[in-house]
Scaffold this motif. Structure first.
Motif, PDB file in Angstrom:
ATOM      1  N   GLY A 112       0.955  -1.153  -0.036  1.00  0.00           N
ATOM      2  CA  GLY A 112       0.036  -0.123  -0.146  1.00  0.00           C
ATOM      3  C   GLY A 112       0.781   1.371  -0.079  1.00  0.00           C
ATOM      4  O   GLY A 112       0.096   2.288  -0.566  1.00  0.00           O
ATOM      5  N   GLY A 113       2.321   1.117   0.398  1.00  0.00           N
ATOM      6  CA  GLY A 113       2.675   2.438   0.663  1.00  0.00           C
ATOM      7  C   GLY A 113       2.138   3.459   1.602  1.00  0.00           C
ATOM      8  O   GLY A 113       1.495   3.159   2.244  1.00  0.00           O
ATOM      9  N   GLY A 117       0.924   9.663   0.084  1.00  0.00           N
ATOM     10  CA  GLY A 117       1.727   9.958  -1.047  1.00  0.00           C
ATOM     11  C   GLY A 117       1.040   9.029  -2.168  1.00  0.00           C
ATOM     12  O   GLY A 117       1.297   9.421  -3.344  1.00  0.00           O
ATOM     13  N   GLN A 174       8.842   9.505   2.496  1.00  0.00           N
ATOM     14  CA  GLN A 174       8.107   9.006   1.434  1.00  0.00           C
ATOM     15  C   GLN A 174       8.822   8.082   0.381  1.00  0.00           C
ATOM     16  O   GLN A 174       8.409   7.321  -0.159  1.00  0.00           O
ATOM     17  CB  GLN A 174       7.628  10.309   0.580  1.00  0.00           C
ATOM     18  N   GLY A 175      10.122   8.450  -0.045  1.00  0.00           N
ATOM     19  CA  GLY A 175      10.864   7.662  -1.091  1.00  0.00           C
ATOM     20  C   GLY A 175      11.303   6.167  -0.311  1.00  0.00           C
ATOM     21  O   GLY A 175      10.984   5.143  -0.955  1.00  0.00           O
ATOM     22  N   GLY A 176      11.446   6.246   0.935  1.00  0.00           N
ATOM     23  CA  GLY A 176      11.624   4.735   1.677  1.00  0.00           C
ATOM     24  C   GLY A 176      10.311   3.961   1.630  1.00  0.00           C
ATOM     25  O   GLY A 176      10.141   2.653   1.299  1.00  0.00           O
ATOM     26  N   LEU A 178       7.919   4.141  -0.730  1.00  0.00           N
ATOM     27  CA  LEU A 178       7.802   3.964  -2.107  1.00  0.00           C
ATOM     28  C   LEU A 178       8.487   2.656  -2.374  1.00  0.00           C
ATOM     29  O   LEU A 178       8.068   1.561  -3.028  1.00  0.00           O
ATOM     30  CB  LEU A 178       7.943   4.989  -3.154  1.00  0.00           C
ATOM     31  N   LEU A 179       9.902   2.921  -2.117  1.00  0.00           N
ATOM     32  CA  LEU A 179      10.618   1.654  -2.388  1.00  0.00           C
ATOM     33  C   LEU A 179      10.325   0.330  -1.690  1.00  0.00           C
ATOM     34  O   LEU A 179      10.497  -0.746  -1.848  1.00  0.00           O
ATOM     35  CB  LEU A 179      12.112   2.053  -2.337  1.00  0.00           C
ATOM     36  N   GLN A 181       7.344  -0.406  -0.608  1.00  0.00           N
ATOM     37  CA  GLN A 181       6.017  -0.927  -1.547  1.00  0.00           C
ATOM     38  C   GLN A 181       6.373  -1.718  -2.530  1.00  0.00           C
ATOM     39  O   GLN A 181       5.974  -2.907  -2.819  1.00  0.00           O
ATOM     40  CB  GLN A 181       5.129   0.152  -1.627  1.00  0.00           C
ATOM     41  N   ILE A 182       7.458  -1.377  -3.382  1.00  0.00           N
ATOM     42  CA  ILE A 182       7.518  -1.600  -4.614  1.00  0.00           C
ATOM     43  C   ILE A 182       8.629  -3.009  -4.572  1.00  0.00           C
ATOM     44  O   ILE A 182       8.215  -3.892  -5.046  1.00  0.00           O
ATOM     45  CB  ILE A 182       8.438  -0.765  -5.527  1.00  0.00           C
ATOM     46  N   HIS A 183       9.561  -3.126  -3.477  1.00  0.00           N
ATOM     47  CA  HIS A 183      10.227  -4.399  -3.385  1.00  0.00           C
ATOM     48  C   HIS A 183       9.802  -5.109  -2.342  1.00  0.00           C
ATOM     49  O   HIS A 183      10.122  -6.322  -2.263  1.00  0.00           O
ATOM     50  CB  HIS A 183      11.543  -4.080  -2.971  1.00  0.00           C
ATOM     51  N   PRO A 188      14.231  -0.838   2.438  1.00  0.00           N
ATOM     52  CA  PRO A 188      14.598   0.529   2.038  1.00  0.00           C
ATOM     53  C   PRO A 188      14.188   1.523   3.049  1.00  0.00           C
ATOM     54  O   PRO A 188      14.891   2.547   3.328  1.00  0.00           O
ATOM     55  CB  PRO A 188      13.875   0.522   0.765  1.00  0.00           C
TER      56      PRO A 188
END
Lengths: 205, 205
Positions: A112-113, A117, A174-176, A178-179, A181-183, A188
Motif C-alpha cells: 500500500g505505501g 503519497g 516518502q521515498g523509503g 515507495l521503495l 512498497q515496490i520491493h 529500504p
C-alpha cells in the motif's frame, strides 16, 4: 444532473456523521488497497453497506468522495502521528517515531505505501483539487516534523536548519515507503530512516 | 479472444521495430501525463497514429503495453542517466548529477514526478508483474548509484557503507520527486538532494 459540490451539508445529525464516516473510511480502505481508479462508487456503496441515496446524499460524485478520503487520511495518518511528532525534539524521539513507521510497514507486509503519497502520485496530474489537498496534508506533516527540530535548534542542540531538515526527512520517508512498497521489503524504509537519524545526530551537539 | 502475452514477436523487421517503438513511446508519454488509468488503448492508437491491427499485433492487451512502457522508461530514465552515474565516484560527480535532476524538474515545471516511481505507485497493488518490473528498474538505478560510491569506498575516500548509501540516495530522490510534483515546486527535490550530498561529503575523507 447533480452539480458538483465539495462541501459537506452544513449540519449533520450524529447519525448522519456516522454514516458519512462509514462511507469515507470504506472508500479510504478500497482506494488504499486498489487505487483510486480501481475503486468505483458501486464498490464503496457495497463495502460501506450504504444505499445509493445515502452515498450520493453525502458525495455528489467520485471527486467529492476522493477529496473526503484525502481529508480522512490527513487526519488518520498525520493527525494520528502528531503525539509522536510532538516528541521529535530529541534523537530518542526520532528513533521511536522511525521504529513505529518501520513496524507499521512490517505489519502491512509492505503493501500500500503511504496512504497520502499514493493518492498524490495517482491523482497529481489529473485532479488539481486532489493535488492541492495532498499538498496540504504534506505541509501539515512537514510542520509536525519541524516543530521538534526547531525546539532542538532553539535550545542550541541542533546546528542544522530545521526547515530544510524537516522537508528532507519527509522526502526520505516518502521515498523509503515507495521503495518498500515496490520491493515488498522493509529494508529500504529502515535503511533510509536510519540514515536520516544519523544525519540529524551528526548535526547535534 | 486473444491470449495474453508479454513477449514481443521473436523477430521484428526494422520497420516493425520502429512501429513498436512509436507505440510504446506514445503510450509512455500519455501514461506520464495522465496516469495509466487515464490512458486507453484508443488514446495510444490515436497518439501513435497506429491502426488497431498494428497496436494489437505488438501488444495483446493493455497489460502487455504497460510492461513495455516500464521497460521503455527503465531504458530512458535509468539507462539515460548511466553516463552520469558512472561519475558518481566523487562529490563533484554527485553534484553534477543532482543539478541535472533538479534542472530536469524545473524544465518540466515539476509535472509528472518520476516516470518510473509514478508507474510503480499507481500499479503496485493491482498489477504484480508491473510491480516486479518497476522493482527491477529501481534495482538497476540503485546499482548505478552504488558503483561510484563503491569505488570511493575502495579508494578509502568514503567511510560509509556504499550499499546502504545508494539505497538511501535513491529513496531520497524518489521522495524529493514526489514532493516536488505535489507542491509544484522544485525546492523539495533540491533541498533533499543537497542534504544527501552533505550526508555523503560528511562521510568522506
Amino acid at each position: 444532473m447533480r452539480t458538483h459540490t465539495e462541501q459537506r451539508p452544513a449540519k449533520l445529525t450524529r447519525k448522519g456523521e456516522q454514516t458519512r464516516l462509514r462511507i469515507v473510511s470504506a472508500a479510504a480502505k478500497l482506494m488504499f488497497d486498489n487505487g483510486v481508479a480501481g475503486t468505483t462508487m458501486e464498490d464503496v456503496k457495497s463495502a460501506a453497506q450504504a444505499s445509493s441515496s445515502q452515498l450520493y446524499h453525502y458525495f455528489a460524485d467520485k471527486q467529492a468522495l476522493i477529496l473526503a478520503v484525502i481529508e480522512y487520511q490527513n487526519e488518520t495518518v498525520v493527525g494520528g502521528q502528531e503525539p509522536m511528532l510532538a516528541r521529535l525534539d530529541s534523537i530518542e524521539g526520532l528513533r521511536t517515531w522511525c521504529a513505529f513507521l518501520v513496524q507499521h510497514q512490517r505489519d502491512l507486509e509492505c503493501r500500500g505505501g503511504c496512504p497520502i503519497g499514493s493518492l498524490g502520485g495517482e491523482l497529481a496530474e489529473t485532479d488539481a483539487k486532489a493535488r492541492v489537498a495532498v499538498s496540504g496534508a504534506f505541509l501539515r506533516w512537514e510542520s509536525g516534523i519541524r516543530g521538534g527540530l526547531r525546539a532542538m535548534h532553539e535550545r542550541g542542540q541542533l546546528t542544522a536548519d530545521p526547515e530544510d531538515l524537516a522537508l528532507t526527512i519527509l522526502a526520505a520517508l516518502q521515498g523509503g515507503l515507495l521503495l518498500t512498497q515496490i520491493h515488498r521489503d522493509v529494508r529500504p524504509l529502515e535503511i533510509t530512516l536510519n540514515a536520516m537519524i544519523d544525519h540529524v545526530a551528526a548535526q547535534t551537539r
